[in-house]
Motif scaffolding. Sequence first.
Motif, PDB file in Angstrom:
ATOM      1  N   LEU A   1       0.837  -1.183   0.000  1.00  0.00           N
ATOM      2  CA  LEU A   1       0.000   0.000   0.000  1.00  0.00           C
ATOM      3  C   LEU A   1       0.884   1.250   0.000  1.00  0.00           C
ATOM      4  O   LEU A   1       2.089   1.158   0.227  1.00  0.00           O
ATOM      5  CB  LEU A   1      -0.938  -0.043   1.206  1.00  0.00           C
ATOM      6  CG  LEU A   1      -1.916  -1.220   1.121  1.00  0.00           C
ATOM      7  CD1 LEU A   1      -2.802  -1.298   2.363  1.00  0.00           C
ATOM      8  CD2 LEU A   1      -2.777  -1.170  -0.125  1.00  0.00           C
ATOM      9  N   PRO A   2       0.279   2.414  -0.266  1.00  0.00           N
ATOM     10  CA  PRO A   2       1.100   3.609  -0.484  1.00  0.00           C
ATOM     11  C   PRO A   2       2.139   3.899   0.596  1.00  0.00           C
ATOM     12  O   PRO A   2       3.268   4.276   0.275  1.00  0.00           O
ATOM     13  CB  PRO A   2       0.062   4.728  -0.557  1.00  0.00           C
ATOM     14  CG  PRO A   2      -1.127   4.068  -1.163  1.00  0.00           C
ATOM     15  CD  PRO A   2      -1.137   2.679  -0.567  1.00  0.00           C
ATOM     16  N   ASP A   3       1.803   3.716   1.877  1.00  0.00           N
ATOM     17  CA  ASP A   3       2.813   4.038   2.892  1.00  0.00           C
ATOM     18  C   ASP A   3       4.037   3.138   2.748  1.00  0.00           C
ATOM     19  O   ASP A   3       5.176   3.589   2.867  1.00  0.00           O
ATOM     20  CB  ASP A   3       2.218   3.958   4.311  1.00  0.00           C
ATOM     21  CG  ASP A   3       1.448   2.669   4.552  1.00  0.00           C
ATOM     22  OD1 ASP A   3       1.184   1.941   3.582  1.00  0.00           O
ATOM     23  OD2 ASP A   3       1.124   2.411   5.716  1.00  0.00           O
ATOM     24  N   THR A   4       3.798   1.868   2.451  1.00  0.00           N
ATOM     25  CA  THR A   4       4.906   0.940   2.241  1.00  0.00           C
ATOM     26  C   THR A   4       5.679   1.284   0.976  1.00  0.00           C
ATOM     27  O   THR A   4       6.902   1.261   0.959  1.00  0.00           O
ATOM     28  CB  THR A   4       4.360  -0.497   2.123  1.00  0.00           C
ATOM     29  OG1 THR A   4       3.505  -0.741   3.234  1.00  0.00           O
ATOM     30  CG2 THR A   4       5.480  -1.504   2.118  1.00  0.00           C
TER      31      THR A   4
ATOM     32  N   GLU B   1      11.363  -0.331   9.603  1.00  0.00           N
ATOM     33  CA  GLU B   1      10.073  -0.065  10.230  1.00  0.00           C
ATOM     34  C   GLU B   1      10.158  -0.394  11.723  1.00  0.00           C
ATOM     35  O   GLU B   1       9.710   0.369  12.567  1.00  0.00           O
ATOM     36  CB  GLU B   1       8.999  -0.923   9.549  1.00  0.00           C
ATOM     37  CG  GLU B   1       7.608  -0.374   9.717  1.00  0.00           C
ATOM     38  CD  GLU B   1       6.673  -0.944   8.675  1.00  0.00           C
ATOM     39  OE1 GLU B   1       5.542  -1.263   9.031  1.00  0.00           O
ATOM     40  OE2 GLU B   1       7.098  -1.101   7.494  1.00  0.00           O
TER      41      GLU B   1
ATOM     42  N   PRO C   1       6.000   7.840   8.628  1.00  0.00           N
ATOM     43  CA  PRO C   1       4.662   7.343   8.332  1.00  0.00           C
ATOM     44  C   PRO C   1       3.856   8.322   7.496  1.00  0.00           C
ATOM     45  O   PRO C   1       3.204   9.211   8.018  1.00  0.00           O
ATOM     46  CB  PRO C   1       4.042   7.174   9.724  1.00  0.00           C
ATOM     47  CG  PRO C   1       4.753   8.168  10.571  1.00  0.00           C
ATOM     48  CD  PRO C   1       6.092   8.428   9.950  1.00  0.00           C
TER      49      PRO C   1
ATOM     50  N   LYS D   1       1.209   8.482   3.958  1.00  0.00           N
ATOM     51  CA  LYS D   1       0.455   7.678   3.008  1.00  0.00           C
ATOM     52  C   LYS D   1       0.361   8.358   1.658  1.00  0.00           C
ATOM     53  O   LYS D   1      -0.385   7.917   0.787  1.00  0.00           O
ATOM     54  CB  LYS D   1      -0.941   7.402   3.569  1.00  0.00           C
ATOM     55  CG  LYS D   1      -0.867   6.503   4.789  1.00  0.00           C
ATOM     56  CD  LYS D   1      -2.222   6.219   5.368  1.00  0.00           C
ATOM     57  CE  LYS D   1      -2.082   5.140   6.445  1.00  0.00           C
ATOM     58  NZ  LYS D   1      -3.238   5.053   7.299  1.00  0.00           N
ATOM     59  N   THR D   2       1.063   9.429   1.508  1.00  0.00           N
ATOM     60  CA  THR D   2       1.061  10.160   0.243  1.00  0.00           C
ATOM     61  C   THR D   2       2.363  10.930   0.148  1.00  0.00           C
ATOM     62  O   THR D   2       2.934  11.310   1.175  1.00  0.00           O
ATOM     63  CB  THR D   2      -0.122  11.140   0.176  1.00  0.00           C
ATOM     64  OG1 THR D   2       0.045  12.001  -0.953  1.00  0.00           O
ATOM     65  CG2 THR D   2      -0.182  12.005   1.426  1.00  0.00           C
TER      66      THR D   2
ATOM     67  N   ARG E   1      -4.635  12.518   8.363  1.00  0.00           N
ATOM     68  CA  ARG E   1      -4.604  11.072   8.169  1.00  0.00           C
ATOM     69  C   ARG E   1      -3.492  10.640   7.219  1.00  0.00           C
ATOM     70  O   ARG E   1      -2.850   9.627   7.415  1.00  0.00           O
ATOM     71  CB  ARG E   1      -5.928  10.600   7.556  1.00  0.00           C
ATOM     72  CG  ARG E   1      -7.085  10.681   8.481  1.00  0.00           C
ATOM     73  CD  ARG E   1      -7.184   9.411   9.302  1.00  0.00           C
ATOM     74  NE  ARG E   1      -8.242   9.534  10.282  1.00  0.00           N
ATOM     75  CZ  ARG E   1      -9.514   9.284  10.032  1.00  0.00           C
ATOM     76  NH1 ARG E   1      -9.881   8.879   8.833  1.00  0.00           N
ATOM     77  NH2 ARG E   1     -10.418   9.422  10.961  1.00  0.00           N
ATOM     78  N   LEU E   2      -3.344  11.387   6.152  1.00  0.00           N
ATOM     79  CA  LEU E   2      -2.382  10.979   5.127  1.00  0.00           C
ATOM     80  C   LEU E   2      -0.970  11.429   5.448  1.00  0.00           C
ATOM     81  O   LEU E   2      -0.030  11.065   4.756  1.00  0.00           O
ATOM     82  CB  LEU E   2      -2.799  11.522   3.756  1.00  0.00           C
ATOM     83  CG  LEU E   2      -4.150  11.039   3.215  1.00  0.00           C
ATOM     84  CD1 LEU E   2      -4.369  11.556   1.796  1.00  0.00           C
ATOM     85  CD2 LEU E   2      -4.236   9.521   3.221  1.00  0.00           C
TER      86      LEU E   2
END
Length: 470
Positions: free
Chosen positions: A15-18, A345, A352, A354-355, A404-405
């Motif tokens: 997913l995007p964070d990864t 991690e 952290p 997400k974008t 959040r992101l």
Amino acid sequence: MSIKPRLSRGLRDLLPDTMLARQRLIDTVREVYETYGFAPLDTPAIEYLDVLSGSAGAEAQQSIFRVSNPEEEELGLRFDLTVPLSRVVSQYPEVTLPFRRYQVSQVWRADKPHPGRFRQFTQFDLDAVGAPCGTADTEILAAICDSLSAIGVGPYEVRFSSREILNLLLRHASISADRAEDVFRVLDKLEKIGIEKVKLELTNGYRDESGDMIPGLGLGDDQVSAIERFLSIQGTDRGDVLQQLRSLFADIETSAEQLDVIESISSDLDTLGYGSDRVALDVSIARGLAYYTGPVFEAVLLDAPQFGSVFGGGRYDNLVARFGGPPIPATGASLGVDRILAAMEHLGKVRPAKTPAEVLVTVMDGGLRQECLQLAFELRRAGIRTEIHVGSGRLGKQLKRADRLGIPYAILMGTNEAEQGVVTLKQMEVAHQAGGAITQHEDWKAARFGQREVSRADIVQTLASLLGRD
RNA sequence: GCCGACGUAGCUCAGCCGGUUAGAGCGCCUGAUUGUGGAUCAGGAGGUCGAUGGUUCGAAUCCAUCCGUCGGUACCA
């Protein structure tokens, strides 16, 4: 009947964070590899089964994923990047040797998954094909160090040894060459299980905690004590270790010459500033792979040793000859991308987010939508990663999204700002630090945490400066 | 591959010597608050109790098999 969304075991979505952390890591390592002048290569995931399996024993073949095509050819997914590299070198006479290439790609192994170990994973390989033992091995070791330093995962230790050192051990301990792989496999476990269990496994075997019988190799006492004497060779200094090896193997005629090769690499490393504190000559390093013929390498993170080796590699002078033609000496190393990311991690070294967005331009007033859009594009054209709010929803929801992101900045441009020719720049994290004690929501809102007004004309420059882009 | 433990909501788990409509915390969504994220409060969505078969008037609960997950071990090009 709906289909249940799911993945086969050992597979996972990134997913995007990864993906963001992964891409940053890969970019960093690629930069190091290119600094060394290595060139990129990619090859198909699918190879002919005979191309893949030539180097592997019967057991190894079990972990190859089989693939079918309309022609019903015997195909499989690659399980590493070294075998495809050997194929490429053999298949294209026009490839200029030495071929110094890097490759970052997915590989597949149908093994039982473990934490941090998957059936589809990514390796980032660096190899020099057509390079005899010496300078090329020094370079690989140095590149491992530079990569780990650039990634910034804290202290690490690169360890190396040589299959030739181990072969000297076999001769010294009078162990026949056909036992080599079995013995090396046990030696490789030293760090994990300790010297006592290693000795048991070399002789009569033992019963482990779960009640499983671990079979022994049936070596004699003299052989085991020779191995123990060898494994006791430890030193914080490569020169010391070499000296001990020279004295232990003094009775073997060719040993001086073979150890000179290692000494030369060690001396190169000293000259280049890669001291014994981060590149250790560790005689217990064996590496499981059967095809290694000379120096072997691995690297561990000192802050996260439980993740095992994050780099592995060595010299494989006979692999390319599988495809016919003369033997071509080669050496290289492979970074376990998934493993090192898991370690990072664990160590809290992954930001952290997400974008990739650094700024969210909010849209409060439909009448100002186009002005907001213009501002967003000005920011983008200045190289600032910018998201503009594209949905419906109040300002609160928009800010919640930024939170959040993990978007660090928000821009508020409503009628109030527009009238004054300013925008409100809001730094998101401030409220987390400053607002904890406030219990009344009205007070929280009124505090306007992390906000300041910036002239509309200056906002691009202001953000560029805050983000270190000027 | 072998040995063992465990599968109940997105996550962590309770319920289980059979007995009406299966619960909690966290998370998520909506609102209080259409120019402010957190906290708080109110409301809401979400489960064929891993699957199949069996025992039974009745199964999340008992039995069998399978699948999956986790731990240990083996293997790891």
